[in-house]
Design a protein around this motif. Structure first.
Motif, short mmCIF file in Angstrom:
data_model
loop_
_atom_site.label_atom_id
_atom_site.label_comp_id
_atom_site.label_asym_id
_atom_site.label_seq_id
_atom_site.Cartn_x
_atom_site.Cartn_y
_atom_site.Cartn_z
N SER A 291 0.86 -1.22 0.12
CA SER A 291 0.03 0.04 0.09
C SER A 291 0.82 1.43 0.23
O SER A 291 0.33 2.20 0.70
N GLY A 292 2.14 1.05 -0.96
CA GLY A 292 2.91 2.36 -1.13
C GLY A 292 3.83 2.65 0.04
O GLY A 292 4.54 3.56 -0.10
N ASP A 293 3.99 1.74 1.09
CA ASP A 293 4.99 1.76 2.06
C ASP A 293 5.92 0.73 1.82
O ASP A 293 5.66 -0.49 1.88
N ILE A 294 7.34 1.00 1.94
CA ILE A 294 8.44 0.12 1.83
C ILE A 294 9.20 0.22 3.09
O ILE A 294 9.21 1.24 3.76
N ALA A 295 9.89 -0.79 3.55
CA ALA A 295 10.88 -0.68 4.83
C ALA A 295 11.82 0.20 4.65
O ALA A 295 12.52 0.25 3.70
N ILE A 296 12.30 1.04 5.60
CA ILE A 296 13.53 1.74 5.79
C ILE A 296 14.47 0.78 6.45
O ILE A 296 14.72 0.51 7.61
N ASP A 297 15.46 0.54 5.31
CA ASP A 297 16.55 -0.58 5.75
C ASP A 297 17.70 -0.42 4.72
O ASP A 297 17.59 0.65 3.87
N GLU A 298 18.68 -1.13 4.77
CA GLU A 298 20.00 -1.01 3.94
C GLU A 298 19.39 -0.84 2.60
O GLU A 298 20.15 -0.12 1.70
N ASN A 299 18.59 -1.81 2.16
CA ASN A 299 18.34 -1.94 0.76
C ASN A 299 17.52 -0.55 0.11
O ASN A 299 18.01 0.10 -0.61
N ILE A 322 25.20 8.60 1.74
CA ILE A 322 24.31 8.55 3.09
C ILE A 322 25.35 7.24 3.78
O ILE A 322 25.33 6.13 3.14
N VAL A 323 25.42 7.32 4.94
CA VAL A 323 26.03 6.59 5.83
C VAL A 323 25.26 6.42 6.87
O VAL A 323 24.73 7.34 7.67
N ASP A 324 25.20 5.19 7.60
CA ASP A 324 24.48 4.85 8.91
C ASP A 324 25.57 4.90 9.83
O ASP A 324 26.31 4.08 10.30
N GLU A 325 25.73 6.13 10.65
CA GLU A 325 26.70 6.42 11.60
C GLU A 325 25.98 7.09 12.82
O GLU A 325 26.70 7.84 13.40
N GLY A 326 24.78 6.56 12.97
CA GLY A 326 24.11 7.20 14.09
C GLY A 326 23.47 8.47 14.22
O GLY A 326 22.81 9.18 15.00
N GLY A 327 23.50 9.01 12.74
CA GLY A 327 22.77 10.48 12.50
C GLY A 327 23.55 11.69 13.19
O GLY A 327 22.94 12.68 13.11
N SER A 333 28.48 16.21 16.68
CA SER A 333 27.29 17.46 16.39
C SER A 333 26.39 16.57 15.36
O SER A 333 26.73 15.69 14.89
N GLY A 334 25.17 17.42 15.21
CA GLY A 334 24.16 16.88 14.19
C GLY A 334 22.84 17.33 14.52
O GLY A 334 22.42 17.82 15.45
N THR A 335 22.20 16.62 13.68
CA THR A 335 20.66 16.78 13.66
C THR A 335 19.64 15.54 13.50
O THR A 335 19.10 15.30 12.77
N PRO A 336 20.13 14.63 14.49
CA PRO A 336 19.61 13.14 14.34
C PRO A 336 18.03 13.21 14.32
O PRO A 336 17.27 14.40 14.76
N PRO A 337 17.71 12.27 13.50
CA PRO A 337 18.20 11.15 12.85
C PRO A 337 18.87 11.27 11.77
O PRO A 337 19.19 10.19 10.99
N ALA A 338 19.13 12.42 11.23
CA ALA A 338 19.80 12.55 9.76
C ALA A 338 20.44 13.84 9.90
O ALA A 338 19.99 14.92 10.20
N THR A 339 21.78 13.80 9.59
CA THR A 339 22.61 15.00 9.49
C THR A 339 23.51 15.10 8.28
O THR A 339 24.02 13.94 7.86
N VAL A 347 25.87 12.14 4.69
CA VAL A 347 24.63 12.42 5.35
C VAL A 347 24.43 11.11 6.45
O VAL A 347 24.28 10.06 5.74
N SER A 348 24.90 11.57 7.82
CA SER A 348 24.90 10.62 8.70
C SER A 348 23.64 10.26 9.12
O SER A 348 22.70 11.33 9.49
N ILE A 349 23.12 8.95 8.97
CA ILE A 349 21.81 8.64 9.71
C ILE A 349 21.75 7.72 10.57
O ILE A 349 22.62 6.78 10.90
N ASP A 350 20.62 7.83 11.28
CA ASP A 350 20.52 6.75 12.44
C ASP A 350 19.34 5.91 11.79
O ASP A 350 17.98 5.94 11.74
#
Length: 485
Positions: A291-299, A322-327, A333-339, A347-350
């Motif tokens: 229904s238009g939503d996909i999982a937010i995952d590595e893929n 985009i790198v998964d380094e905690g946001g 410093s940062g603006t988690p969950p994305a900085t 772009v560091s993401i949580d």
């Protein structure tokens, strides 16, 4: 969102406008308030104001007869709203339409939990959680027992004024007839878009302090109004061609802002052709997943990276990774969950937190006003990441990142990306029904990243946030540069 399904024609990469940012000076940042950035300039020509919106302390007592009225706060606000919107149209109709205003014949307040009342071919029990205009009886009615208290509690008193201003807009359509292009063959979506637009024109009148009854600020007050319109949107997957379609939140806020900015005369020009050209409400495509939503995952993050890289390939700068380094960035410093980390253009993401935000919306819990286990939807999560990505693009072309124009330019560029991937057969991601509403939901959050500068400070005005996203979606990235420097 959906994976590429081969739908539609290519609309091009985001080149125009972005590459010229470096040659423009960004506007100076306005005064900061409670971690937010003041909107640069104004709100559709009106100053940015901050005060508590609602019924004025010295408001007169309405001289109206309301059947079955109570002494509740909901009914007091509703009756004042009807008196106020009547005063607005008593000025507007003669001035801009050459028509004298005729008050509605009947007003009805009801509680669906009380003994049933026959109204407009149904009963008040059937009309729970509703407000409506009934043309055969020239009647405006509202549910004071469930709907109005919920709106008041969730969004403040101006939410009640919004809903009744909308229903009164239908009464105005009935009075204008051909002058509003309305007849028995007019589709529901056109009538609803026009009524939302009429509501916006009425709220402009309130914002100009011309109302005896209400005052509304152009910052927090209009934020609450837009939030209430978001609440009463159609569900994702509904088609605009269906009987009873009211529009997505994106569509409804568009119409409201059109009326606020350009007035009721412009609203009367809304017709099937111009609605069809811009309406975003559509049924799910057969190849939409979940229904238009996909999982937010590595893929899916990999798909997002490829989608953004492709869309902004014409900017001529190094794309952020985009790198998964905690946001946050390496220095904490940062603006988690994305900085956006300027030092290494990443772009560091949580990912874990973004996966929670990306959970499908729990519409039932939302409507009941209860805690929801759901999130804001996948596109809300993707948009937060995209907003930080676009700051890397902006930095690459020399744009400033730390003022209100940067926040609005950021949300505008996310809108431009959304416009590119609508029916974009060659892009790894494609918009699904309801995705733009998920972006609106994110924009109306107090902590919105989508409209925030590099330091995570969102623009104070929800009206300006939503408008910037829409501008990018319809007019592309060049409009982002032209309007936000």
């Amino acid at each position: 969102m959906n994976l590429t399904g081969g739908r539609g024609a290519r609309r091009g990469v985001l080149i125009a406008g972005i590459v010229t940012v470096a040659s423009l000076l960004a506007a100076a940042c306005g005064q900061e308030t409670t971690g937010q950035l003041q909107t640069a300039g104004d709100i559709a020509g009106l100053p940015v104001t901050h005060f508590e919106s609602g019924l004025k302390p010295n408001a007169p007592k309405p001289d109206l007869t309301v059947e079955n009225a109570s002494n509740t706060e909901a009914d007091q606000l509703a009756t004042a709203a009807i008196a106020d919107v009547s005063a607005y149209w008593a000025q507007e109709l003669p001035q801009h339409f050459g028509e004298e205003f005729e008050p509605v014949a009947k007003l009805l307040s009801y509680d669906p939990n009380e003994p049933e009342i026959e109204v407009c071919g149904a009963t008040t029990a059937d009309a729970a959680m509703n407000a409506f205009y009934c043309p055969p009886e020239d009647l405006v009615a509202w549910d004071r027992g469930l709907l109005l208290p919920l709106l008041r509690e969730r969004f403040g008193p101006m939410a009640i004024v919004t809903v009744l201003g909308h229903e009164f807009g239908h009464a105005i359509q009935f009075r204008l007839g051909d002058k509003a292009g309305i007849d028995e063959s007019t589709s529901t979506i056109v009538k609803e878009q026009q009524a939302d637009c009429f509501t916006g024109s009425y709220f402009r009148w309130i914002a100009e302090n011309r109302s005896e009854y209400f005052s509304v600020s152009t910052s927090e007050g209009l934020n609450q109004v837009l939030a209430s319109m978001f609440f009463i949107r159609d569900d994702a997957g509904q088609s605009a061609s269906e009987q009873g379609a009211h529009g997505t939140a994106f569509d409804r806020t568009y119409a409201f802002q059109l009326g606020f900015e350009q007035g009721a005369k412009e609203c009367a020009g809304i017709n099937q052709q111009n609605v069809d050209e811009r309406i975003t409400e559509e049924a799910f495509h057969s190849d939409d997943i979940g229904s238009g939503d996909i999982a937010i995952d590595e893929n899916s993050i990999d798909l997002l990276q490829r989608s953004l890289d492709q869309a902004f390939s014409g900017a001529g700068v190094d794309a952020p990774q985009i790198v998964d380094e905690g946001g946050t960035c390496g220095d904490g410093s940062g603006t988690p969950p994305a900085t956006y980390c300027e030092d290494n253009n990443t772009v560091s993401i949580d990912l874990e937190e973004l996966a929670v935000i990306g959970q499908p919306v729990d519409r039932e819990a939302e409507f009941q006003g209860t805690e929801s286990a759901g999130g804001l939807g996948d596109f809300a999560a993707f948009s937060e990441i995209a907003s930080r990505y676009t700051q890397g693009i902006q930095k690459g072309v020399g744009a400033s990142l730390d003022n209100s124009n940067a926040g609005l330019r950021t949300s505008c560029l996310v809108g431009a990306w959304a416009g590119v991937i609508k029916d974009e057969g060659n892009n790894p991601l494609v918009l699904s029904s309801g995705d733009l509403d998920e972006a609106i939901a994110e924009l109306l959050q107090p902590r919105s990243l989508l409209s925030a500068d590099v330091k995570g400070r969102p623009v104070a005005s929800g009206f300006a946030r939503v408008e910037s996203l829409r501008l990018g979606y319809f007019d592309g990235s060049s409009a982002c540069t032209q309007n936000y420097g």
